[in-house]
Motif scaffolding. Structure first.
Motif, mmCIF file in Angstrom:
data_model
loop_
_atom_site.group_PDB
_atom_site.id
_atom_site.type_symbol
_atom_site.label_atom_id
_atom_site.label_comp_id
_atom_site.label_asym_id
_atom_site.label_seq_id
_atom_site.Cartn_x
_atom_site.Cartn_y
_atom_site.Cartn_z
ATOM 1 N N PRO A 50 0.785 -1.230 0.000
ATOM 2 C CA PRO A 50 0.000 0.000 0.000
ATOM 3 C C PRO A 50 0.820 1.284 0.000
ATOM 4 N N LEU A 51 0.136 2.356 -0.364
ATOM 5 C CA LEU A 51 0.766 3.660 -0.461
ATOM 6 C C LEU A 51 1.093 4.225 0.911
ATOM 7 N N LYS A 52 1.779 5.359 0.907
ATOM 8 C CA LYS A 52 2.239 6.000 2.142
ATOM 9 C C LYS A 52 1.110 6.157 3.153
ATOM 10 N N PHE A 54 -1.230 4.313 3.824
ATOM 11 C CA PHE A 54 -1.720 3.059 4.363
ATOM 12 C C PHE A 54 -1.361 2.871 5.825
ATOM 13 N N ARG A 55 -0.239 3.420 6.258
ATOM 14 C CA ARG A 55 0.177 3.251 7.641
ATOM 15 C C ARG A 55 0.871 4.505 8.132
ATOM 16 N N SER A 56 1.026 4.617 9.418
ATOM 17 C CA SER A 56 1.644 5.813 10.000
ATOM 18 C C SER A 56 3.103 5.541 10.312
ATOM 19 N N SER A 57 3.901 5.322 9.290
ATOM 20 C CA SER A 57 5.319 5.039 9.512
ATOM 21 C C SER A 57 6.009 6.246 10.116
ATOM 22 N N GLU A 299 8.498 -0.061 11.825
ATOM 23 C CA GLU A 299 7.296 -0.844 11.567
ATOM 24 C C GLU A 299 6.994 -0.913 10.067
ATOM 25 N N GLY A 300 6.812 -2.123 9.564
ATOM 26 C CA GLY A 300 6.460 -2.308 8.155
ATOM 27 C C GLY A 300 7.632 -2.394 7.211
ATOM 28 N N LEU A 301 8.861 -2.295 7.702
ATOM 29 C CA LEU A 301 10.049 -2.366 6.838
ATOM 30 C C LEU A 301 10.700 -3.743 6.960
ATOM 31 N N TYR A 302 10.920 -4.372 5.803
ATOM 32 C CA TYR A 302 11.502 -5.711 5.783
ATOM 33 C C TYR A 302 12.698 -5.806 4.850
ATOM 34 N N GLY A 303 13.016 -4.730 4.133
ATOM 35 C CA GLY A 303 14.123 -4.794 3.194
ATOM 36 C C GLY A 303 14.496 -3.437 2.655
ATOM 37 N N SER A 304 15.561 -3.396 1.887
ATOM 38 C CA SER A 304 16.060 -2.141 1.306
ATOM 39 C C SER A 304 15.012 -1.533 0.387
ATOM 40 N N GLY A 308 7.114 4.407 3.118
ATOM 41 C CA GLY A 308 5.943 4.922 2.430
ATOM 42 C C GLY A 308 4.920 3.855 2.129
ATOM 43 N N GLY A 309 4.938 2.769 2.886
ATOM 44 C CA GLY A 309 3.968 1.705 2.668
ATOM 45 C C GLY A 309 4.537 0.485 1.998
ATOM 46 N N TYR A 310 5.780 0.567 1.481
ATOM 47 C CA TYR A 310 6.410 -0.581 0.842
ATOM 48 C C TYR A 310 7.287 -1.322 1.841
#
Length: 353
Positions: A50-52, A54-57, A299-304, A308-310
Motif C-alpha cells: 500500500p501507499l504511504k 496506508f500506515r503511519s510510519s 514498523e512495516g520495513l523488511y528490506g532495502s 511509504g507503505g512498501y
C-alpha cells in the motif's frame, strides 16, 4: 512498546482505497531484480504494497533527521544468557510450537547462512546501558509451561496476563531465575486479549511484585490467524477491500499465516523488551507511558528501499515462499527491521546497500 501497542494498527479509509486501486492499475505488483551472484533458486522481489497513507510510519529506510531516539539511563537485558521462559496459553499444536522455538533458538545460532536471524539480533547487541554493558548476544529457552486448561479463561485483560504468569510460576516444574530473563506469553488463536486486533498485536511490560512476587520483564503476543490476520499477520494476509485491486498477500515462509505473522511480532517485542525492559531505557518521545521504541521506528520495513507503505526488497524461494532471513534447521522467516543506534536508520541482515 511499553504497556501500549506493539504497533499502531492501520485504520483504512476510502480515500486510501481509491489511491491504492488507481496505483495498482498502472503498475506491476512486483519487481524482480537481477540477483547474481545469489543462488539461482532465490530472487529478490519488491512487492507493491500500500501507499504511504496506508500506515503511519515514523521512519523511512535511509532517513534519520526526524528520529530522536534517546537513552533514559535504565537497564537493558545485558546478563548472558537472556533466559526466555515460555508460557503457551491455550491449545498449541506441536508443529506451531516447533516453528516458534526454532526462531527463538535462531537468535543466538551461528549455523544459519546469511542473512540470518542471529545477524538481525546482532543489531540489538549494539544497545548498551549506562555502564557500557551491551544487550546479550546469547538467548536461551530456559523453561516452558503449557496452560492447556485456560486457567483464566479465553478472554484475557492486561491485568489478567500477570495472573497467567503468576499461575505458571506457581506450577511445578517451572523454575524461574527472576533476576535474569523474561517471560514470553503466547496465546492460541481461540483466545481474545484486551485491545487485540483493535489496537495491538502484542505488547511488553514488567510484572508487579504484588501479583507475581517480583519484577521481571514480559511480552505477550497473540495468534491472529482467526481473529485479524489482515492486521496482525500482514503482509501474509491483506484487508478484504484490497482483493482484486491491490497487492497480493505474500506466501508465509513456514506455511502458516498466523504463526509466520506472529513471529515478526515476537521479534518486534523481543527487540523492544531487550532494549527497554523497564520502560526507562531506549525510546523516542517524551512520554514514557507511550514511547516510540526501536521496533516502532521500523514498523512495516523488511528490506532495502522500504518506506511509504512498501516493505522493501525481500527474498522469494523457488517454492514461492517469501522471507528475509534464515534460521536453524533450514527455517526461513520474514521479520521486520529494527533501528540501529550506529547507523541511525532501520537495518536488517538482508539489506542491499
Amino acid at each position: 512498546m511499553s504497556p501500549q501497542t506493539h504497533f499502531f494498527v492501520p485504520i483504512f479509509f476510502l480515500i486510501f482505497l481509491t489511491a491504492t486501486l488507481t496505483y495498482a492499475s498502472t503498475t506491476p505488483k512486483t519487481q524482480t531484480l537481477n540477483t547474481n551472484p545469489n543462488p539461482p533458486q532465490i530472487q529478490y522481489i519488491n512487492p507493491k504494497l500500500p501507499l504511504k497513507a496506508f500506515r503511519s510510519s515514523k521512519k523511512y529506510e535511509g532517513s534519520s533527521n526526524l528520529v530522536h531516539l534517546r537513552y533514559h539511563m535504565g537497564p537493558v537485558l545485558s546478563s548472558s544468557p537472556i533466559n526466555i521462559y515460555l508460557i503457551w496459553y491455550g491449545n498449541w499444536p506441536n508443529s506451531h510450537k516447533q516453528t516458534i522455538k526454532h526462531f527463538l533458538l535462531s537468535l543466538s545460532s551461528t549455523s544459519a547462512p546469511s542473512p540470518s536471524v542471529s545477524d538481525w539480533w546482532q543489531t540489538l547487541s549494539l544497545y548498551t546501558d549506562q555502564t557500557g554493558a551491551n544487550v546479550s548476544r546469547t538467548v536461551l529457552i530456559a523453561g516452558e509451561h503449557s496452560d492447556l486448561r485456560y486457567s483464566h479463561g479465553t478472554q484475557l485483560t492486561r491485568l489478567s496476563m500477570q495472573q497467567v504468569i503468576s499461575n505458571a510460576v506457581k506450577s511445578a516444574p517451572f523454575p524461574v531465575d527472576h533476576k535474569n530473563g523474561m517471560f514470553l506469553i503466547l496465546t492460541s488463536q481461540d483466545v481474545t486479549v484486551q485491545d487485540f486486533c483493535r489496537a495491538v498485536c502484542g505488547f511488553h511490560y514488567f510484572t508487579f511484585p504484588s501479583m507475581v512476587g517480583y519484577t521481571m520483564p514480559y511480552a505477550w503476543i497473540g495468534n491472529s490467524a482467526k481473529q485479524c490476520p489482515e492486521v496482525c499477520a500482514y503482509p501474509f494476509a491483506i484487508p478484504g477491500y484490497m482483493a482484486g485491486g491491490g497487492p497480493g498477500a505474500l506466501t508465509p515462509p513456514n506455511g502458516d499465516v498466523g504463526i509466520d505473522g506472529m513471529i515478526s511480532v515476537i521479534a518486534h517485542e523481543l527487540a523492544e523488551l531487550s532494549s527497554n525492559p523497564l520502560v526507562n531505557a531506549w525510546y523516542a518521545g517524551e512520554d514514557p507511558t507511550a514511547p516510540t521504541e526501536i521496533g516502532d521506528l521500523c514498523e512495516g520495513l523488511y528490506g532495502s528501499g522500504g518506506g511509504g507503505g512498501y516493505i522493501g526488497q525481500v527474498m522469494k524461494g523457488r517454492d514461492g515462499m517469501s522471507f528475509n532471513m534464515n534460521g536453524i534447521r533450514n527455517r526461513r522467516f520474514l521479520v521486520q527491521w529494527i533501528w540501529s543506534p550506529v547507523l541511525h536508520a532501520c537495518t536488517g541482515p538482508n539489506k542491499l546497500d
